[in-house]
Design an enzyme around this catalytic site. Structure first.
Site, short mmCIF file in Angstrom:
data_model
loop_
_atom_site.label_atom_id
_atom_site.label_comp_id
_atom_site.label_asym_id
_atom_site.label_seq_id
_atom_site.Cartn_x
_atom_site.Cartn_y
_atom_site.Cartn_z
N ASP A 90 0.86 -1.17 0.00
CA ASP A 90 0.00 0.00 0.00
C ASP A 90 0.91 1.24 0.00
O ASP A 90 2.09 1.14 0.37
CB ASP A 90 -0.86 -0.04 1.27
CG ASP A 90 -1.63 1.25 1.48
OD1 ASP A 90 -2.34 1.66 0.55
OD2 ASP A 90 -1.52 1.85 2.57
N ASP A 143 -0.25 5.23 0.67
CA ASP A 143 -0.55 6.23 1.71
C ASP A 143 -0.67 5.59 3.09
O ASP A 143 -1.45 4.67 3.29
CB ASP A 143 -1.86 6.96 1.39
CG ASP A 143 -1.74 7.83 0.15
OD1 ASP A 143 -0.60 7.97 -0.37
OD2 ASP A 143 -2.76 8.35 -0.31
N ASP A 192 -1.91 -0.56 5.97
CA ASP A 192 -2.23 0.12 7.22
C ASP A 192 -3.73 0.21 7.50
O ASP A 192 -4.13 0.66 8.57
CB ASP A 192 -1.66 1.55 7.22
CG ASP A 192 -2.43 2.48 6.29
OD1 ASP A 192 -2.79 2.03 5.18
OD2 ASP A 192 -2.70 3.63 6.67
MG MG Z 1 -3.16 3.20 3.31
#
Ligand code: MG
Length: 272
Positions: A12, A14, A216
């Site tokens: 991932d 961001d 995240d």
């Molecule tokens: Mg993310």
């Protein structure tokens, strides 16, 4: 020519490879370089658009395939997989495996589902450039690239219950998920489906490979389920997104790119 790696890293962007606040890779940068030297593919797998990821790959000198818009499409640099037996769309130097639905359709369903759920939403397609900048902290160029959506519509919920909205969206056979800043509506596509397609291509070409994913947030969960090893990095503040337990999931101490660097550096040490 770089060596052929048996590890394939899906990540991932961001809040994971990039800091949620500054969008910089910080401590992950030297580890990314190490991956490049060892020939370990680092597949960006993000809700960002292809236009955004293309700019980022150039900045970070990444030349591997990538997955955009939460699994809406897989972009393969032309010729990466000579034995590719999948329908692809060609654009520029890429062969594109399209998985998601057109964003115009997603926007229609979002309007209808929010009406039924009594919720008020605002999709990125209805936002001005300034609104996108204010919500994302991106500069003008970044926000322009972020708005070039094809398979996933990020939106904010102005009022109403997210669970009712999710039920209405599921009833229309579409998916609602949550990233770091936005809710997202997408078709019958997710990061996991896209990861499986790409992992299969690598396996056909290289034989057995170990697939790894780092993320995240909730929208990373399908990706975690599609790989051998998954790493969840901390959110700003030091907590982890609350995800149901997965046997292959390891929580990493380290916020965003700090956790990324720690997990990948340890992996390279033990596997290379
Ligand atoms: Mg993310």
């Amino acid at each position: 020519m770089s060596p052929v790696s048996r590890i394939i890293v899906f990540t991932d962007l961001d809040g994971t490879l990039l800091s949620e606040d500054t969008y910089a890779p910080g401590p992950a940068l030297p580890v990314l370089k190490r991956c490049r030297d060892l020939g370990v593919p680092v597949i960006f797998c993000s809700s960002k658009t292809a236009a955004e990821i293309l700019a980022l790959r150039e900045r970070l000198r990444n030349t591997d395939p990538f997955i955009c818009e939460n699994g809406g499409a897989v972009y393969l640099p032309t010729g990466s997989f000579p034995e590719l037996h999948l329908p692809v769309k060609r654009a520029g130097d890429y062969e594109i495996v399209e998985i998601g639905l057109p964003v115009t359709r997603l926007r229609e369903v979002l309007r209808e589902a929010s009406r039924k759920a009594g919720a008020s939403v605002k999709g990125m397609g209805e936002m001005s450039l300034d609104e996108v900048r204010a919500l994302t902290g991106l500069d003008e160029k970044g926000a322009t690239l972020a708005r070039q959506r094809a398979y996933d519509e990020p939106f904010i919920l102005l009022s109403g219950d997210p669970d009712s909205l999710k039920r209405e969206i599921s009833a229309a056979r579409l998916t609602m998920t949550r990233g770091g800043r936005f809710f997202h509506i997408l078709g019958d596509s997710d990061k996991g489906k896209a990861v499986r397609i790409l992992a299969d291509l690598y396996r056909k070409e290289r034989g057995p490979v170990t697939t790894v994913a780092l993320g995240d947030a909730e929208n990373d969960f399908p990706m975690f389920r599609a790989v051998d090893r998954a790493y969840l990095v901390q959110k700003p503040g030091g907590s982890w997104t609350n995800l149901s337990a997965l046997p292959n999931l390891v929580k990493i101490e380290g916020i965003g790119p700090e956790g990324w660097a720690k997990a990948v550096a340890a992996l390279l040490k033990t596997e290379h």
